[in-house]
Write a protein that holds these residues in place. Structure first.
Motif, PDB file in Angstrom:
ATOM      1  N   LEU A 187      -8.938  24.407   0.701  1.00 38.55           N
ATOM      2  CA  LEU A 187      -8.644  23.614  -0.494  1.00 38.55           C
ATOM      3  C   LEU A 187      -8.861  22.138  -0.206  1.00 38.55           C
ATOM      4  O   LEU A 187      -9.307  21.384  -1.085  1.00 38.55           O
ATOM      5  CB  LEU A 187      -7.191  23.864  -0.924  1.00 38.55           C
ATOM      6  N   ALA A 188      -8.591  21.725   1.025  1.00 38.65           N
ATOM      7  CA  ALA A 188      -8.791  20.324   1.407  1.00 38.65           C
ATOM      8  C   ALA A 188     -10.246  19.911   1.218  1.00 38.65           C
ATOM      9  O   ALA A 188     -10.541  18.818   0.723  1.00 38.65           O
ATOM     10  CB  ALA A 188      -8.362  20.099   2.847  1.00 38.65           C
ATOM     11  N   PHE A 189     -11.172  20.806   1.603  1.00 40.31           N
ATOM     12  CA  PHE A 189     -12.593  20.499   1.437  1.00 40.31           C
ATOM     13  C   PHE A 189     -12.945  20.370  -0.037  1.00 40.31           C
ATOM     14  O   PHE A 189     -13.642  19.425  -0.444  1.00 40.31           O
ATOM     15  CB  PHE A 189     -13.462  21.587   2.072  1.00 40.31           C
ATOM     16  N   LEU A 190     -12.479  21.308  -0.851  1.00 39.05           N
ATOM     17  CA  LEU A 190     -12.808  21.288  -2.279  1.00 39.05           C
ATOM     18  C   LEU A 190     -12.275  20.031  -2.955  1.00 39.05           C
ATOM     19  O   LEU A 190     -12.961  19.407  -3.781  1.00 39.05           O
ATOM     20  CB  LEU A 190     -12.252  22.537  -2.960  1.00 39.05           C
ATOM     21  N   LEU A 191     -11.059  19.630  -2.602  1.00 38.51           N
ATOM     22  CA  LEU A 191     -10.477  18.429  -3.196  1.00 38.51           C
ATOM     23  C   LEU A 191     -11.223  17.175  -2.750  1.00 38.51           C
ATOM     24  O   LEU A 191     -11.488  16.273  -3.561  1.00 38.51           O
ATOM     25  CB  LEU A 191      -8.990  18.326  -2.832  1.00 38.51           C
TER      26      LEU A 191
ATOM     27  N   LEU B 266     -19.083  17.153   6.607  1.00 38.25           N
ATOM     28  CA  LEU B 266     -19.094  18.601   6.774  1.00 38.25           C
ATOM     29  C   LEU B 266     -18.517  19.085   8.100  1.00 38.25           C
ATOM     30  O   LEU B 266     -17.745  20.050   8.120  1.00 38.25           O
ATOM     31  CB  LEU B 266     -20.524  19.138   6.596  1.00 38.25           C
ATOM     32  N   PRO B 267     -18.852  18.448   9.245  1.00 42.03           N
ATOM     33  CA  PRO B 267     -18.334  18.960  10.522  1.00 42.03           C
ATOM     34  C   PRO B 267     -16.812  18.995  10.605  1.00 42.03           C
ATOM     35  O   PRO B 267     -16.255  19.783  11.378  1.00 42.03           O
ATOM     36  CB  PRO B 267     -18.917  17.980  11.548  1.00 42.03           C
ATOM     37  N   GLN B 268     -16.140  18.166   9.815  1.00 38.52           N
ATOM     38  CA  GLN B 268     -14.672  18.153   9.844  1.00 38.52           C
ATOM     39  C   GLN B 268     -14.083  19.483   9.387  1.00 38.52           C
ATOM     40  O   GLN B 268     -12.941  19.802   9.705  1.00 38.52           O
ATOM     41  CB  GLN B 268     -14.138  17.031   8.954  1.00 38.52           C
ATOM     42  N   PHE B 269     -14.854  20.237   8.612  1.00 37.29           N
ATOM     43  CA  PHE B 269     -14.348  21.484   8.054  1.00 37.29           C
ATOM     44  C   PHE B 269     -14.975  22.713   8.719  1.00 37.29           C
ATOM     45  O   PHE B 269     -14.845  23.830   8.214  1.00 37.29           O
ATOM     46  CB  PHE B 269     -14.602  21.510   6.543  1.00 37.29           C
ATOM     47  N   VAL B 270     -15.656  22.493   9.839  1.00 37.28           N
ATOM     48  CA  VAL B 270     -16.207  23.596  10.633  1.00 37.28           C
ATOM     49  C   VAL B 270     -15.352  23.738  11.886  1.00 37.28           C
ATOM     50  O   VAL B 270     -15.255  22.800  12.683  1.00 37.28           O
ATOM     51  CB  VAL B 270     -17.675  23.326  11.026  1.00 37.28           C
ATOM     52  N   PRO B 271     -14.681  24.884  12.082  1.00 45.49           N
ATOM     53  CA  PRO B 271     -13.808  25.065  13.247  1.00 45.49           C
ATOM     54  C   PRO B 271     -14.537  24.835  14.559  1.00 45.49           C
ATOM     55  O   PRO B 271     -15.694  25.244  14.722  1.00 45.49           O
ATOM     56  CB  PRO B 271     -13.356  26.528  13.113  1.00 45.49           C
ATOM     57  N   ALA B 272     -13.869  24.154  15.482  1.00 42.74           N
ATOM     58  CA  ALA B 272     -14.452  23.907  16.804  1.00 42.74           C
ATOM     59  C   ALA B 272     -14.741  25.236  17.499  1.00 42.74           C
ATOM     60  O   ALA B 272     -13.929  26.163  17.458  1.00 42.74           O
ATOM     61  CB  ALA B 272     -13.496  23.070  17.644  1.00 42.74           C
ATOM     62  N   GLY B 273     -15.898  25.330  18.115  1.00 47.27           N
ATOM     63  CA  GLY B 273     -16.264  26.543  18.825  1.00 47.27           C
ATOM     64  C   GLY B 273     -16.772  27.658  17.939  1.00 47.27           C
ATOM     65  O   GLY B 273     -16.933  28.794  18.402  1.00 47.27           O
ATOM     66  N   SER B 274     -17.037  27.374  16.675  1.00 46.53           N
ATOM     67  CA  SER B 274     -17.519  28.405  15.754  1.00 46.53           C
ATOM     68  C   SER B 274     -18.888  28.896  16.194  1.00 46.53           C
ATOM     69  O   SER B 274     -19.753  28.121  16.609  1.00 46.53           O
ATOM     70  CB  SER B 274     -17.609  27.835  14.335  1.00 46.53           C
TER      71      SER B 274
ATOM     72  N   LEU C  29     -20.641  25.281   2.980  1.00 41.13           N
ATOM     73  CA  LEU C  29     -19.915  24.125   2.448  1.00 41.13           C
ATOM     74  C   LEU C  29     -20.829  23.262   1.587  1.00 41.13           C
ATOM     75  O   LEU C  29     -20.422  22.754   0.547  1.00 41.13           O
ATOM     76  CB  LEU C  29     -19.341  23.303   3.608  1.00 41.13           C
ATOM     77  N   GLY C  30     -22.076  23.112   2.050  1.00 40.85           N
ATOM     78  CA  GLY C  30     -23.040  22.351   1.264  1.00 40.85           C
ATOM     79  C   GLY C  30     -23.310  23.001  -0.081  1.00 40.85           C
ATOM     80  O   GLY C  30     -23.444  22.311  -1.107  1.00 40.85           O
ATOM     81  N   GLY C  31     -23.366  24.329  -0.092  1.00 36.11           N
ATOM     82  CA  GLY C  31     -23.557  25.048  -1.353  1.00 36.11           C
ATOM     83  C   GLY C  31     -22.395  24.835  -2.309  1.00 36.11           C
ATOM     84  O   GLY C  31     -22.586  24.665  -3.524  1.00 36.11           O
ATOM     85  N   ALA C  32     -21.183  24.841  -1.762  1.00 41.24           N
ATOM     86  CA  ALA C  32     -20.001  24.593  -2.598  1.00 41.24           C
ATOM     87  C   ALA C  32     -20.032  23.163  -3.146  1.00 41.24           C
ATOM     88  O   ALA C  32     -19.675  22.923  -4.308  1.00 41.24           O
ATOM     89  CB  ALA C  32     -18.733  24.817  -1.774  1.00 41.24           C
ATOM     90  N   PHE C  33     -20.460  22.223  -2.313  1.00 42.83           N
ATOM     91  CA  PHE C  33     -20.579  20.830  -2.747  1.00 42.83           C
ATOM     92  C   PHE C  33     -21.587  20.715  -3.890  1.00 42.83           C
ATOM     93  O   PHE C  33     -21.365  19.999  -4.872  1.00 42.83           O
ATOM     94  CB  PHE C  33     -21.015  19.958  -1.565  1.00 42.83           C
ATOM     95  N   MET C  34     -22.705  21.441  -3.788  1.00 41.24           N
ATOM     96  CA  MET C  34     -23.711  21.417  -4.849  1.00 41.24           C
ATOM     97  C   MET C  34     -23.171  22.017  -6.139  1.00 41.24           C
ATOM     98  O   MET C  34     -23.444  21.505  -7.234  1.00 41.24           O
ATOM     99  CB  MET C  34     -24.955  22.172  -4.389  1.00 41.24           C
ATOM    100  N   ALA C  35     -22.407  23.101  -6.021  1.00 38.03           N
ATOM    101  CA  ALA C  35     -21.832  23.727  -7.214  1.00 38.03           C
ATOM    102  C   ALA C  35     -20.892  22.756  -7.923  1.00 38.03           C
ATOM    103  O   ALA C  35     -20.926  22.628  -9.169  1.00 38.03           O
ATOM    104  CB  ALA C  35     -21.088  25.007  -6.829  1.00 38.03           C
ATOM    105  N   LEU C  36     -20.045  22.076  -7.156  1.00 39.86           N
ATOM    106  CA  LEU C  36     -19.151  21.079  -7.744  1.00 39.86           C
ATOM    107  C   LEU C  36     -19.944  19.944  -8.392  1.00 39.86           C
ATOM    108  O   LEU C  36     -19.600  19.457  -9.478  1.00 39.86           O
ATOM    109  CB  LEU C  36     -18.212  20.517  -6.677  1.00 39.86           C
TER     110      LEU C  36
END
Length: 201
Positions: A3-7, A129-137, A147-154
């Motif tokens: 939700l933090a990313f979406l907001l 974007l990297p802030q919302f990607v878990p370390a070591g993913s 995340l970029g796709g969600a940003f485009m949708a918004l």
């Protein structure tokens, strides 16, 4: 997806900038269809910035003052051109018959150019974007694209709302010649102001 990313993404998208100014101008000048097409064009312009951020081109812009300056001042020049075109077009805010819509390709091309020639979104994606990607993913690229796709949708939803709202008040506002002249001046000044802000960024 948090939700933090979406907001955070929503806050960025809603903030007025070059894309919002163009979408509003398109909706007011040519109606709902043009506003929606402009919103689509501005959304499409996110793709190059997203790809640049995940392929390393953003690192080049960040590390090379010359490369960054070239892209930035190309954007400044294009925004100034948009201001000149808006001031020059005496029919920019006139109510036109629906049978004479502005060509969709022209609207999309202009929207894409306005946004692509602004290097700030690319650097924004690198920092954001990297802030919302878990370390070591193990699938950081896939997550960033998601995340970029969600940003485009918004982006499309918000910009489409701007365009539709502008078109909704179009007839009422543009029936008065003084308002038409004032709107042309406001959008001309907006493009000049946005170009100045980009130039000093």
């Amino acid at each position: 997806m948090s939700l933090a990313f979406l907001l955070a993404a929503l806050a960025v998208v809603v903030t007025p900038g070059t894309g919002v100014a163009y979408t509003l101008a398109a909706g007011l000048s040519h109606g709902r269809r043009a506003g929606l097409v402009a919103a689509f064009g501005c959304t499409l312009a996110v793709v190059p910035h997203l790809l640049a951020s995940v392929t390393g081109l953003a690192a080049l812009l960040a590390s090379s003052p010359l490369a960054y300056a070239v892209v930035k001042y190309a954007g400044v020049a294009y925004l100034l051109y948009m201001a000149w075109a808006m001031l020059r077009d005496k029919e920019a805010f006139t109510v036109r018959p629906e049978s004479e819509p502005r060509p969709a390709l022209r609207v999309i091309t202009t929207a894409v150019l306005i946004n692509v020639l602004n290097p700030k979104p690319t650097l924004f994606f690198v920092a954001f974007l990297p802030q919302f990607v878990p370390a070591g993913s193990t699938d950081s690229l896939g997550l960033m694209l998601q995340l970029g796709g969600a940003f485009m949708a918004l982006t499309f939803v918000v910009f489409a709302a701007y365009g539709v709202c502008a078109a909704a008040v179009r007839d009422r506002l543009l029936a008065r010649p003084r308002i038409t002249t004032g709107l042309r001046a406001v959008f001309t000044a907006s493009f000049v102001g946005l170009s100045a802000r980009m130039a000093v960024a």
